[in-house]
Design an enzyme around this catalytic site. Structure first.
Site, PDB file in Angstrom:
ATOM      1  N   SER A 174      71.550  59.146   0.063  1.00 41.06           N
ATOM      2  CA  SER A 174      72.607  59.550  -0.862  1.00 41.06           C
ATOM      3  C   SER A 174      72.013  59.571  -2.266  1.00 41.06           C
ATOM      4  CB  SER A 174      73.753  58.538  -0.762  1.00 41.06           C
ATOM      5  OG  SER A 174      74.774  58.841  -1.682  1.00 41.06           O
ATOM      6  N   LYS A 188      72.166  63.908   0.743  1.00 38.85           N
ATOM      7  CA  LYS A 188      73.573  63.988   0.304  1.00 38.85           C
ATOM      8  C   LYS A 188      73.588  63.906  -1.211  1.00 38.85           C
ATOM      9  CE  LYS A 188      77.112  60.408   0.357  1.00 38.85           C
ATOM     10  NZ  LYS A 188      77.887  59.483   1.214  1.00 38.85           N
ATOM     11  N   LYS A 198      75.752  63.441  -4.586  1.00 39.78           N
ATOM     12  CA  LYS A 198      77.025  63.040  -5.161  1.00 39.78           C
ATOM     13  C   LYS A 198      77.456  64.141  -6.126  1.00 39.78           C
ATOM     14  CE  LYS A 198      77.779  58.900  -3.466  1.00 39.78           C
ATOM     15  NZ  LYS A 198      79.006  58.600  -2.704  1.00 39.78           N
ATOM     16  N   ASP A 236      79.178  64.677  -1.551  1.00 41.00           N
ATOM     17  CA  ASP A 236      80.218  63.639  -1.522  1.00 41.00           C
ATOM     18  C   ASP A 236      80.873  63.553  -2.898  1.00 41.00           C
ATOM     19  OD1 ASP A 236      81.835  61.435  -1.137  1.00 41.00           O
ATOM     20  OD2 ASP A 236      80.197  60.014  -0.789  1.00 41.00           O
ATOM     21  N   ASN A 287      83.708  61.581  -3.561  1.00 44.42           N
ATOM     22  CA  ASN A 287      84.417  60.308  -3.800  1.00 44.42           C
ATOM     23  C   ASN A 287      85.769  60.525  -4.491  1.00 44.42           C
ATOM     24  OD1 ASN A 287      81.250  59.067  -4.036  1.00 44.42           O
ATOM     25  ND2 ASN A 287      82.709  57.922  -2.795  1.00 44.42           N
ATOM     26  N   GLU A 290      82.281  65.751   1.685  1.00 43.96           N
ATOM     27  CA  GLU A 290      82.870  64.431   1.941  1.00 43.96           C
ATOM     28  C   GLU A 290      83.921  64.078   0.889  1.00 43.96           C
ATOM     29  OE1 GLU A 290      79.776  61.511   2.257  1.00 43.96           O
ATOM     30  OE2 GLU A 290      81.152  59.808   2.214  1.00 43.96           O
ATOM     31  N   ASP A 321      86.035  59.938   4.160  1.00 42.63           N
ATOM     32  CA  ASP A 321      85.438  58.613   4.008  1.00 42.63           C
ATOM     33  C   ASP A 321      86.574  57.664   3.601  1.00 42.63           C
ATOM     34  OD1 ASP A 321      84.196  56.290   3.038  1.00 42.63           O
ATOM     35  OD2 ASP A 321      82.778  57.303   1.730  1.00 42.63           O
ATOM     36  N   LYS A 350      82.381  53.573   7.976  1.00 40.68           N
ATOM     37  CA  LYS A 350      81.812  52.397   7.293  1.00 40.68           C
ATOM     38  C   LYS A 350      82.531  51.189   7.868  1.00 40.68           C
ATOM     39  CE  LYS A 350      80.861  54.622   2.832  1.00 40.68           C
ATOM     40  NZ  LYS A 350      81.526  54.944   1.535  1.00 40.68           N
ATOM     41  N   GLY A 397      77.205  54.176   4.002  1.00 36.35           N
ATOM     42  CA  GLY A 397      76.430  53.081   3.412  1.00 36.35           C
ATOM     43  C   GLY A 397      77.132  52.561   2.178  1.00 36.35           C
TER      44      GLY A 397
END
Ligand code: NPQ
Ligand code: MG
Length: 364
Positions: free
Chosen positions: A123, A149, A151, A176, A178, A201, A226, A250, A278
């Site tokens: 990541s 991956k 961010k 990802d 978030n 993600e 996620d 996770k 992770g």
């Protein structure tokens, strides 16, 4: 533990991890749990001091009241306490580790691992500039990572993805967010379809499961959840709604390895692939995650990076990348040994919570 380099996400910059470990001392022997909560409640509502508080004042007392127990009982005993999956997961992990170290079985064997090593991804945080990002990605590819991956956040999405594609060709690539976007960004996120990503993600806030289903009708790239997936029930619901085509598992986020295995099974029965997430774990959490990532429906490389991706020195023997893979520990329990001397050097506080013994109660 200070990180080898700052790690920036849409929810902040990490330069170190303040990690809560839990050592269970049981009649069967000792076991270790790792709580994945961050210092601040910015990834989810949990944070490390809150986790310690709920463990000491609400979770451990319930566990001690129940008398004899096995790891398979932990979630049921703790169910009256709502939420706090990361704190609950740390207890279940420690009890399971004690149990398996005592019986001589590895986490992998117990969970149902079918591989002796797992494919690893990495990541990559948000960088200040694209040239710096390309240098970091190039370094990880040289180390052998099998998937990158990135961010992303509004203002750092299409251009970094384009730049990585242009420089590194058809390397397996995903992003990802978030939770950093809203469903009104659908057309913008659809621009990522041009880059043949493995998945996007958690683009939207964790509660907005239905909005992910709407997004999935505009964006061709697979949606992976996620933060939204806090249980096997949430996974089944999200799949039925069409909110995701892939799930990031996770164990900490869902209350432990046993619930994580149920999510793996639900996804397998719906033909939905999963991969291991992770949380910048030490060698303890990494050991459990690598073991679980060897289950059959973990068909995409995980964020199960080598120890040196995050830490100069780990508290267990380090996980070292070999041809882009990590070996599943085969020894009893987590199969790793804590370097107690080093752990003691970097520990800033220890709290002991004991089960009240009858004799002590009678006397006091
Ligand atoms: C994710 N992990 O998949 C998380 C985010 C994350 C490897 O990208 C402290 C606590 C730091 C929780 C950094 C990766 C964290 C954290 C990143 C979670 O969304
Ligand atoms: Mg994520």
């Amino acid at each position: 533990m200070s990180l080898v380099a700052p790690f920036e996400t849409s929810f902040g910059i990490q330069t170190e991890r303040d990690i809560l470990l839990l050592k269970a001392t049981t009649s069967a022997g000792e076991g270790w749990g790792e709580c994945v909560a961050g210092e601040e409640p910015t990834y989810s509502s949990e944070y490390v001091d809150g986790a310690q508080h709920v463990l000491v004042h609400h979770l451990l007392p319930r566990l001690f009241e129940s008398g004899s127990l096995v790891a398979e009982d932990v979630a049921r005993i703790l169910r009256p306490v709502h939420g706090h999956q990361m704190a609950k997961a740390a207890i279940e992990m420690a009890v399971l580790d004690a149990q398996l170290r005592s019986s001589g079985e590895s986490f992998g064997k117990y969970l149902g691992a079918v591989m002796s090593e797992v494919d690893c991804g990495v990541s990559v945080g948000i960088h200040r500039t694209i040239p710096e990002l390309l240098q970091t990605v190039g370094g990880y590819l040289d180390q052998g990572y099998r998937r990158i991956k990135l961010k992303i956040k509004p203002g750092w999405d299409v251009e970094p993805v384009r730049a990585v594609r242009e420089r590194f060709g058809d390397v397996p690539l995903q992003v990802d967010a978030n939770t950093a976007y809203s469903v009104s960004d659908a057309e913008h996120l659809a621009e990522l379809d041009a880059f043949d990503l493995l998945l996007i993600e958690q683009p939207l806030p964790e509660e907005e499961v239905l909005a992910h289903a709407e997004l999935a009708r505009v964006v061709r790239t697979r949606i992976c959840l996620d933060e939204s997936i806090i249980s096997a029930q949430a996974a089944a619901d999200a799949i039925q709604l069409g909110a995701c085509q892939v799930i990031n598992i996770k164990p900490g986020r869902v209350g432990g390895y046993l619930e994580a295995r149920r999510i793996h099974d639900v996804c397998a029965s719906h033909g939905v692939p999963v991969w291991m997430g992770g949380m910048l774990e030490t060698g303890l959490g990494r050991a459990g995650n690598v073991a679980m990532a060897a289950l059959p429906n973990f068909t995409l490389p995980g964020d199960t990076s080598a120890s040196d991706r995050y830490y100069h020195r780990d508290i267990t023997e380090p996980f070292v990348l070999r041809e882009g893979r990590l070996a599943v520990p085969a020894g009893p329990g987590l199969g790793v040994t804590v370097d107690l001397e080093f752990l003691d050097q970097i520990t800033h506080s220890v709290e002991t919570v004991r089960r009240e013994r009858r004799a002590a109660r009678a006397a006091g």
